[in-house]
Design a protein around this motif. Structure first.
Motif, mmCIF file in Angstrom:
data_model
loop_
_atom_site.group_PDB
_atom_site.id
_atom_site.type_symbol
_atom_site.label_atom_id
_atom_site.label_comp_id
_atom_site.label_asym_id
_atom_site.label_seq_id
_atom_site.Cartn_x
_atom_site.Cartn_y
_atom_site.Cartn_z
ATOM 1 N N SER A 140 18.334 30.376 25.396
ATOM 2 C CA SER A 140 18.863 29.139 24.825
ATOM 3 C C SER A 140 18.454 27.978 25.729
ATOM 4 N N PRO A 141 18.405 26.753 25.199
ATOM 5 C CA PRO A 141 17.925 25.617 25.998
ATOM 6 C C PRO A 141 18.665 25.425 27.321
ATOM 7 N N GLU A 142 19.984 25.658 27.318
ATOM 8 C CA GLU A 142 20.753 25.468 28.555
ATOM 9 C C GLU A 142 20.743 26.710 29.437
ATOM 10 N N GLY A 143 20.152 27.797 28.948
ATOM 11 C CA GLY A 143 19.991 29.005 29.759
ATOM 12 C C GLY A 143 21.188 29.911 29.837
ATOM 13 N N LYS A 144 22.265 29.620 29.119
ATOM 14 C CA LYS A 144 23.483 30.415 29.234
ATOM 15 C C LYS A 144 23.521 31.615 28.275
ATOM 16 N N LEU A 145 22.611 31.637 27.322
ATOM 17 C CA LEU A 145 22.553 32.732 26.362
ATOM 18 C C LEU A 145 21.109 33.175 26.166
ATOM 19 N N ARG A 146 20.957 34.404 25.709
ATOM 20 C CA ARG A 146 19.670 34.839 25.200
ATOM 21 C C ARG A 146 19.796 34.900 23.676
ATOM 22 N N VAL A 147 18.801 34.370 23.007
ATOM 23 C CA VAL A 147 18.804 34.298 21.550
ATOM 24 C C VAL A 147 17.983 35.462 21.000
ATOM 25 N N LEU A 148 18.654 36.370 20.296
ATOM 26 C CA LEU A 148 17.989 37.484 19.646
ATOM 27 C C LEU A 148 18.135 37.311 18.140
ATOM 28 N N THR A 149 17.033 37.310 17.408
ATOM 29 C CA THR A 149 17.101 37.256 15.948
ATOM 30 C C THR A 149 16.511 38.531 15.380
ATOM 31 N N MET A 150 17.167 39.049 14.362
ATOM 32 C CA MET A 150 16.721 40.277 13.704
ATOM 33 C C MET A 150 16.551 40.016 12.215
ATOM 34 N N LYS A 151 15.595 40.679 11.610
ATOM 35 C CA LYS A 151 15.386 40.612 10.171
ATOM 36 C C LYS A 151 15.993 41.854 9.524
ATOM 37 N N LYS A 152 16.840 41.630 8.540
ATOM 38 C CA LYS A 152 17.530 42.725 7.869
ATOM 39 C C LYS A 152 17.302 42.621 6.365
ATOM 40 N N PRO A 153 17.287 43.755 5.656
ATOM 41 C CA PRO A 153 17.136 43.690 4.197
ATOM 42 C C PRO A 153 18.292 42.920 3.568
ATOM 43 N N ALA A 175 7.296 45.717 -4.702
ATOM 44 C CA ALA A 175 6.631 46.043 -3.436
ATOM 45 C C ALA A 175 7.284 45.363 -2.233
ATOM 46 N N PRO A 176 7.543 44.050 -2.255
ATOM 47 C CA PRO A 176 8.198 43.452 -1.084
ATOM 48 C C PRO A 176 9.631 43.927 -0.901
ATOM 49 N N ALA A 177 10.322 44.232 -1.996
ATOM 50 C CA ALA A 177 11.683 44.751 -1.865
ATOM 51 C C ALA A 177 11.671 46.107 -1.160
ATOM 52 N N ILE A 178 10.740 46.970 -1.529
ATOM 53 C CA ILE A 178 10.613 48.263 -0.850
ATOM 54 C C ILE A 178 10.251 48.052 0.610
ATOM 55 N N ALA A 179 9.283 47.187 0.880
ATOM 56 C CA ALA A 179 8.845 46.930 2.253
ATOM 57 C C ALA A 179 9.988 46.427 3.125
ATOM 58 N N ALA A 180 10.861 45.611 2.554
ATOM 59 C CA ALA A 180 11.969 45.028 3.320
ATOM 60 C C ALA A 180 13.148 45.978 3.473
ATOM 61 N N GLY A 181 13.204 47.029 2.645
ATOM 62 C CA GLY A 181 14.322 47.962 2.717
ATOM 63 C C GLY A 181 15.448 47.655 1.754
ATOM 64 N N CYS A 182 15.120 46.998 0.626
ATOM 65 C CA CYS A 182 16.126 46.662 -0.376
ATOM 66 C C CYS A 182 16.097 47.671 -1.524
ATOM 67 N N THR A 183 17.253 47.963 -2.086
ATOM 68 C CA THR A 183 17.319 48.742 -3.312
ATOM 69 C C THR A 183 17.285 47.793 -4.497
ATOM 70 N N MET A 184 17.026 48.336 -5.703
ATOM 71 C CA MET A 184 16.724 47.462 -6.832
ATOM 72 C C MET A 184 17.266 47.999 -8.150
ATOM 73 N N VAL A 185 17.583 47.040 -9.027
ATOM 74 C CA VAL A 185 17.752 47.302 -10.458
ATOM 75 C C VAL A 185 16.681 46.463 -11.146
ATOM 76 N N LEU A 186 15.775 47.120 -11.838
ATOM 77 C CA LEU A 186 14.697 46.424 -12.556
ATOM 78 C C LEU A 186 15.042 46.349 -14.030
ATOM 79 N N LYS A 187 14.989 45.121 -14.584
ATOM 80 C CA LYS A 187 15.163 44.925 -16.017
ATOM 81 C C LYS A 187 13.849 44.372 -16.552
ATOM 82 N N PRO A 188 12.961 45.240 -17.101
ATOM 83 C CA PRO A 188 11.700 44.743 -17.644
ATOM 84 C C PRO A 188 11.899 44.074 -18.995
ATOM 85 N N ALA A 189 10.913 43.301 -19.424
ATOM 86 C CA ALA A 189 10.986 42.642 -20.722
ATOM 87 C C ALA A 189 11.020 43.675 -21.839
#
Length: 496
Positions: A140-153, A175-189
């Motif tokens: 962090s700018p003031e040095g009192k913390l470490r900033v950790l960011t994580m990407k989650k589905p 494809a991106p939903a699978i890559a990210a780790g998301c489950t899906m309900v697909l409603k095609p036309a």
């Protein structure tokens, strides 16, 4: 003995699942409801498939929710390998997918093969992106913390796809939903569900775990998806379709502050300047207008041509359009298949009729084709007056209205005079002019001396009422990821 086209069609249709995919199992709809899927070239029924009810939609979401935790913890490499196997399978079965799309949607098989290549690329691209959901670590700018960011589905997603690109629109979301780790309900036309049904089976065969992808084909879209959108277990909706429907979905999604991606309507301008290579511009116009018989949100909808070259461009364009051959997509000589249904064909003709009554001049076409199926003649309209409906409404058919401009400022003003902002095309030999115009155009996609620019590695999406969010590219994965910040106490604090 070589199988005939009719034999191949029957053999293929026999392999398409006709039930709902819920929790890894193909099953009948609640109550046994079904609906017919029609061949738009003949009006005849191809298959009868399960018609999902609201109860089936809930069961699909239940399955997605149940699978989310374990699927979200699956190693990114494993998710990527499933996508890679699916890419290989779709590529190996390109002829099958192309024929199936031609049967249920109408596009020529040769063009459908192009969609298979394009759609499969999303599987390959996101198989590689699955391992690149990077976070960061910093002070962090003031040095009192470490900033950790994580990407989650993001979590369970509702994916709603349109009828015009049955494979590519499914792979671009799944494809991106699978890559990210998301489950899906697909409603095609409901008009073109068969490709999604077959693709879902391919994913299952590639090793996708039960419940990760659930498919609920239905003729009651609002009744099935409405309760899901209001369910606080759903985390995201990705929709491709019309702007009016997108607005309603956004309103519904606001109730649970649901994350949304919207790829909506378009009214793409195609600008031809006086210094353009006219032959190249005509070829680009054919590609930008006639892809999918004009039934594409990125299709060139308005042709804005400099007055000095308008006559030359219009004549050459009309000659090319006149040479196209209409027919069932499965026929090798076909260039232009049918429109998706009678309602779409009639709307196209209504727009053309109104333009001609207002003074537009048909250079070629201008009417529905005779015979069975929902065919419309490739049409070029010159001298379309400003303010005519055909310049403001999405045509979604093989019709090219042409109007003229006199300078750059007028071209930009006309191009931007729409509520939409998806795609635009500019043809000029002056690269500085092209970049200058591009910076002024209010669109998410720009083709500079190119009539087709969609690519799995590039972000696809619009501005204004053409939607929000991006599909494809590195941006496409981010749509299915949320960012979590962890503040860590200064590890050096006890060293003071």
């Amino acid at each position: 003995m070589v199988a005939t086209i009719a034999d191949r069609e029957k053999e293929l249709l026999d392999r398409v699942p006709t039930e709902l995919l819920i929790g890894g199992q193909w099953r009948e709809a609640t109550g046994g409801a079904t609906f017919d899927v029609e061949d738009p070239a003949t009006g005849r029924t191809l298959l009868t498939i399960a018609d999902a009810s609201p109860e089936d939609g809930k069961a699909a979401l239940d399955a997605a929710v149940a699978a989310q935790e374990s699927w979200g913890r699956t190693a990114p490499r494993e998710r990527g390998e499933i996508l890679r196997r699916a890419f290989d399978a779709v590529t190996a079965r390109a002829d099958e997918f192309a024929l199936l799309m031609s049967l249920e949607m109408g596009k020529p098989v040769a063009e459908a093969k192009g969609e298979v290549t394009y759609g499969a690329e999303f599987l390959r691209w996101f198989s590689e992106e699955a391992v690149r959901a990077f976070g960061r670590y910093s002070s962090s700018p003031e040095g009192k913390l470490r900033v950790l960011t994580m990407k989650k589905p993001v979590g369970p997603c509702l994916l709603i796809t349109p009828w015009n690109f049955p494979l590519a629109m499914a792979t671009r979301k799944i494809a991106p939903a699978i890559a990210a780790g998301c489950t899906m309900v697909l409603k095609p036309a409901a008009l073109t569900p068969l490709t999604s049904q077959l693709f879902a089976q391919v994913l299952m065969d590639a090793g996708l775990p039960e419940g990760v992808l659930n498919v609920v084909s239905t003729t009651s879209a609002g009744k099935v998806t409405g309760p899901l959108i209001k369910d606080d277990r759903l985390r995201k909706i990705s929709f491709t379709g019309s702007t009016p429907v997108g607005r309603r979905l956004l309103a519904d999604a606001s109730e649970t502050v649901l994350r949304t991606s919207m790829e909506l309507g378009g009214n793409a301008p195609f600008l031809v300047f006086e210094d353009a290579d006219i032959d190249a511009a005509v070829e680009g116009a054919m590609a930008a207008k006639m892809r999918n018989m004009g039934e594409a949100c990125t299709a060139a909808n308005r042709f804005l041509v400099h007055r000095d070259v308008a006559e030359q461009f219009s004549a050459a364009f009309a000659e090319k359009m006149k040479a196209l051959k209409l027919g069932r997509g499965t026929e090798e000589t076909t260039n232009v298949g049918p429109l998706i249904d009678a309602k779409s064909r009639d709307k196209v003709h209504e727009l053309v009729t109104a333009a001609v009554q207002d003074g537009a001049k048909p250079l070629v076409g201008g009417a529905p084709a005779e015979g069975e199926g929902y065919f419309y003649q490739p049409t070029v309209l010159a001298d379309v007056p400003a303010g005519n409906r055909i310049l403001s409404e999405e045509i979604f058919g093989p019709v090219a209205p042409i109007t003229v401009f006199d300078d750059e400022n007028e071209a930009v003003r006309l191009a931007n005079a729409t509520e939409y902002g998806l795609a635009a095309y500019v043809f000029t030999k002056d690269i500085n002019r092209g970049l200058r115009i591009g910076e002024r155009l209010e669109v998410g996609l720009l083709g500079l001396n190119a009539g087709v620019i969609s690519n799995a590695a590039a972000p696809f999406g619009g501005v204004k009422q053409s939607g929000m969010g991006r599909e494809g590219g590195t941006e496409g994965l981010s749509e299915y990821l949320s960012t979590q910040y962890v503040g860590i106490a200064d590890p050096w604090a006890d060293q003071a």
